[in-house]
Design a protein around this motif. Structure first.
Motif, PDB file in Angstrom:
ATOM      1  N   VAL A 136      -6.047  -5.387   4.087  1.00 39.09           N
ATOM      2  CA  VAL A 136      -5.630  -4.002   3.880  1.00 39.09           C
ATOM      3  C   VAL A 136      -5.470  -3.311   5.232  1.00 39.09           C
ATOM      4  CG1 VAL A 136      -6.375  -1.760   2.967  1.00 39.09           C
ATOM      5  CG2 VAL A 136      -6.655  -3.826   1.587  1.00 39.09           C
ATOM      6  N   ARG A 137      -6.342  -3.635   6.168  1.00 39.13           N
ATOM      7  CA  ARG A 137      -6.265  -3.035   7.509  1.00 39.13           C
ATOM      8  C   ARG A 137      -4.924  -3.345   8.178  1.00 39.13           C
ATOM      9  NH1 ARG A 137     -10.521  -3.973  12.464  1.00 39.13           N
ATOM     10  NH2 ARG A 137      -9.492  -2.554  13.901  1.00 39.13           N
ATOM     11  N   PHE A 138      -4.433  -4.581   8.044  1.00 35.57           N
ATOM     12  CA  PHE A 138      -3.145  -4.961   8.619  1.00 35.57           C
ATOM     13  C   PHE A 138      -2.010  -4.163   7.973  1.00 35.57           C
ATOM     14  CE2 PHE A 138       0.655  -7.702   8.541  1.00 35.57           C
ATOM     15  CZ  PHE A 138       0.918  -7.743   9.903  1.00 35.57           C
ATOM     16  N   VAL A 139      -2.052  -4.006   6.652  1.00 35.57           N
ATOM     17  CA  VAL A 139      -1.012  -3.246   5.951  1.00 35.57           C
ATOM     18  C   VAL A 139      -1.032  -1.792   6.404  1.00 35.57           C
ATOM     19  CG1 VAL A 139      -0.188  -2.462   3.696  1.00 35.57           C
ATOM     20  CG2 VAL A 139      -1.018  -4.805   3.970  1.00 35.57           C
ATOM     21  N   ARG A 140      -2.205  -1.222   6.558  1.00 36.93           N
ATOM     22  CA  ARG A 140      -2.298   0.169   7.036  1.00 36.93           C
ATOM     23  C   ARG A 140      -1.755   0.304   8.459  1.00 36.93           C
ATOM     24  NH1 ARG A 140      -4.389   3.255   3.360  1.00 36.93           N
ATOM     25  NH2 ARG A 140      -5.906   2.460   1.881  1.00 36.93           N
ATOM     26  N   ARG A 141      -1.940  -0.725   9.283  1.00 39.71           N
ATOM     27  CA  ARG A 141      -1.381  -0.702  10.633  1.00 39.71           C
ATOM     28  C   ARG A 141       0.148  -0.764  10.579  1.00 39.71           C
ATOM     29  NH1 ARG A 141      -3.882  -4.951  13.926  1.00 39.71           N
ATOM     30  NH2 ARG A 141      -2.137  -6.278  13.371  1.00 39.71           N
ATOM     31  N   LEU A 142       0.692  -1.559   9.658  1.00 44.50           N
ATOM     32  CA  LEU A 142       2.146  -1.613   9.476  1.00 44.50           C
ATOM     33  C   LEU A 142       2.693  -0.238   9.097  1.00 44.50           C
ATOM     34  CD1 LEU A 142       2.613  -4.947   7.483  1.00 44.50           C
ATOM     35  CD2 LEU A 142       2.990  -4.553   9.929  1.00 44.50           C
ATOM     36  N   ILE A 143       1.955   0.481   8.268  1.00 41.03           N
ATOM     37  CA  ILE A 143       2.358   1.829   7.863  1.00 41.03           C
ATOM     38  C   ILE A 143       2.329   2.767   9.071  1.00 41.03           C
ATOM     39  CG2 ILE A 143       1.692   3.847   6.492  1.00 41.03           C
ATOM     40  CD1 ILE A 143       0.521   1.795   4.438  1.00 41.03           C
ATOM     41  N   SER A 187       0.765  -1.100  -4.383  1.00 42.53           N
ATOM     42  CA  SER A 187      -0.099  -0.198  -3.622  1.00 42.53           C
ATOM     43  C   SER A 187      -0.510  -0.926  -2.345  1.00 42.53           C
ATOM     44  CB  SER A 187      -1.335   0.159  -4.449  1.00 42.53           C
ATOM     45  OG  SER A 187      -2.120  -1.004  -4.658  1.00 42.53           O
ATOM     46  N   VAL A 188      -1.253  -0.270  -1.482  1.00 42.77           N
ATOM     47  CA  VAL A 188      -1.680  -0.891  -0.226  1.00 42.77           C
ATOM     48  C   VAL A 188      -2.523  -2.140  -0.490  1.00 42.77           C
ATOM     49  CG1 VAL A 188      -3.028  -0.570   1.883  1.00 42.77           C
ATOM     50  CG2 VAL A 188      -1.444   1.221   1.124  1.00 42.77           C
ATOM     51  N   PRO A 189      -3.565  -2.080  -1.324  1.00 44.84           N
ATOM     52  CA  PRO A 189      -4.340  -3.308  -1.575  1.00 44.84           C
ATOM     53  C   PRO A 189      -3.508  -4.411  -2.249  1.00 44.84           C
ATOM     54  CG  PRO A 189      -5.557  -1.381  -2.305  1.00 44.84           C
ATOM     55  CD  PRO A 189      -4.177  -0.921  -1.959  1.00 44.84           C
ATOM     56  N   GLU A 190      -2.614  -4.032  -3.138  1.00 50.60           N
ATOM     57  CA  GLU A 190      -1.761  -5.018  -3.798  1.00 50.60           C
ATOM     58  C   GLU A 190      -0.785  -5.654  -2.812  1.00 50.60           C
ATOM     59  OE1 GLU A 190      -1.654  -3.037  -8.265  1.00 50.60           O
ATOM     60  OE2 GLU A 190      -0.148  -2.449  -6.779  1.00 50.60           O
ATOM     61  N   ALA A 191      -0.258  -4.852  -1.882  1.00 51.75           N
ATOM     62  CA  ALA A 191       0.647  -5.378  -0.855  1.00 51.75           C
ATOM     63  C   ALA A 191      -0.098  -6.356   0.046  1.00 51.75           C
ATOM     64  CB  ALA A 191       1.243  -4.238  -0.038  1.00 51.75           C
ATOM     65  N   ALA A 192      -1.327  -6.028   0.392  1.00 47.76           N
ATOM     66  CA  ALA A 192      -2.134  -6.933   1.223  1.00 47.76           C
ATOM     67  C   ALA A 192      -2.362  -8.255   0.498  1.00 47.76           C
ATOM     68  CB  ALA A 192      -3.467  -6.272   1.566  1.00 47.76           C
ATOM     69  N   PRO A 249       9.139  -0.531   5.530  1.00 48.28           N
ATOM     70  CA  PRO A 249       9.482   0.657   4.746  1.00 48.28           C
ATOM     71  C   PRO A 249       8.468   0.885   3.612  1.00 48.28           C
ATOM     72  CG  PRO A 249      11.381  -0.807   4.952  1.00 48.28           C
ATOM     73  CD  PRO A 249      10.187  -1.558   5.455  1.00 48.28           C
ATOM     74  N   PHE A 250       8.206   2.138   3.321  1.00 52.20           N
ATOM     75  CA  PHE A 250       7.302   2.473   2.222  1.00 52.20           C
ATOM     76  C   PHE A 250       7.710   3.804   1.620  1.00 52.20           C
ATOM     77  CE2 PHE A 250       5.401   4.120   6.092  1.00 52.20           C
ATOM     78  CZ  PHE A 250       4.991   5.395   5.743  1.00 52.20           C
ATOM     79  N   HIS A 251       7.169   4.088   0.450  1.00 50.14           N
ATOM     80  CA  HIS A 251       7.429   5.355  -0.246  1.00 50.14           C
ATOM     81  C   HIS A 251       6.115   6.097  -0.376  1.00 50.14           C
ATOM     82  CE1 HIS A 251      11.464   4.111  -1.497  1.00 50.14           C
ATOM     83  NE2 HIS A 251      10.931   2.902  -1.578  1.00 50.14           N
ATOM     84  N   ARG A 252       6.155   7.380  -0.082  1.00 44.38           N
ATOM     85  CA  ARG A 252       4.970   8.221  -0.227  1.00 44.38           C
ATOM     86  C   ARG A 252       5.148   9.088  -1.463  1.00 44.38           C
ATOM     87  NH1 ARG A 252       1.060   9.489   3.348  1.00 44.38           N
ATOM     88  NH2 ARG A 252       2.262   8.730   5.105  1.00 44.38           N
ATOM     89  N   LEU A 253       4.203   8.964  -2.381  1.00 41.27           N
ATOM     90  CA  LEU A 253       4.191   9.767  -3.604  1.00 41.27           C
ATOM     91  C   LEU A 253       2.945  10.641  -3.540  1.00 41.27           C
ATOM     92  CD1 LEU A 253       4.963   6.832  -6.046  1.00 41.27           C
ATOM     93  CD2 LEU A 253       6.578   8.495  -5.148  1.00 41.27           C
ATOM     94  N   GLY A 254       3.106  11.816  -2.948  1.00 43.26           N
ATOM     95  CA  GLY A 254       1.929  12.647  -2.697  1.00 43.26           C
ATOM     96  C   GLY A 254       1.072  11.958  -1.656  1.00 43.26           C
ATOM     97  N   ARG A 255      -0.152  11.597  -2.035  1.00 41.04           N
ATOM     98  CA  ARG A 255      -1.041  10.872  -1.118  1.00 41.04           C
ATOM     99  C   ARG A 255      -0.962   9.363  -1.309  1.00 41.04           C
ATOM    100  NH1 ARG A 255      -6.859  13.369  -1.448  1.00 41.04           N
ATOM    101  NH2 ARG A 255      -7.139  11.765   0.114  1.00 41.04           N
TER     102      ARG A 255
END
Length: 73
Positions: A20-27, A8-13, A33-39
């Motif tokens: 987490v903010r850096f990971v969200r910026r990467l998204i 997940s985002v926090p786990e990736a961070a 690359p990432f996978h979206r499963l609904g939200r």
């Protein structure tokens, strides 16, 4: 190290030792690359490892740099 294959985002961070903010910026910038499963957003371990490896900067021999600059003058 975790044996998980998807993060997940926090786990990736945490896995990348960043925020987490850096990971969200990467998204948002579509830099990893990432996978979206609904939200939900999930990252594959291999994709995170590839992103980290792509940022690798190799060390150099300082004497080789000096020789290069001396020969260029």
């Amino acid at each position: 190290m975790s044996d998980k294959e998807h993060f997940s985002v926090p786990e990736a961070a945490e896995y990348m030792s960043t925020t987490v903010r850096f990971v969200r910026r990467l998204i948002a910038e579509r830099r990893v690359p990432f996978h979206r499963l609904g939200r939900l957003i999930r990252f594959k371990r291999a994709d995170l490892d590839a992103f980290i490896e792509a940022g690798r900067v190799e060390a150099f021999d300082p004497s080789a740099v000096l020789r290069h600059f001396r020969s260029a003058s």
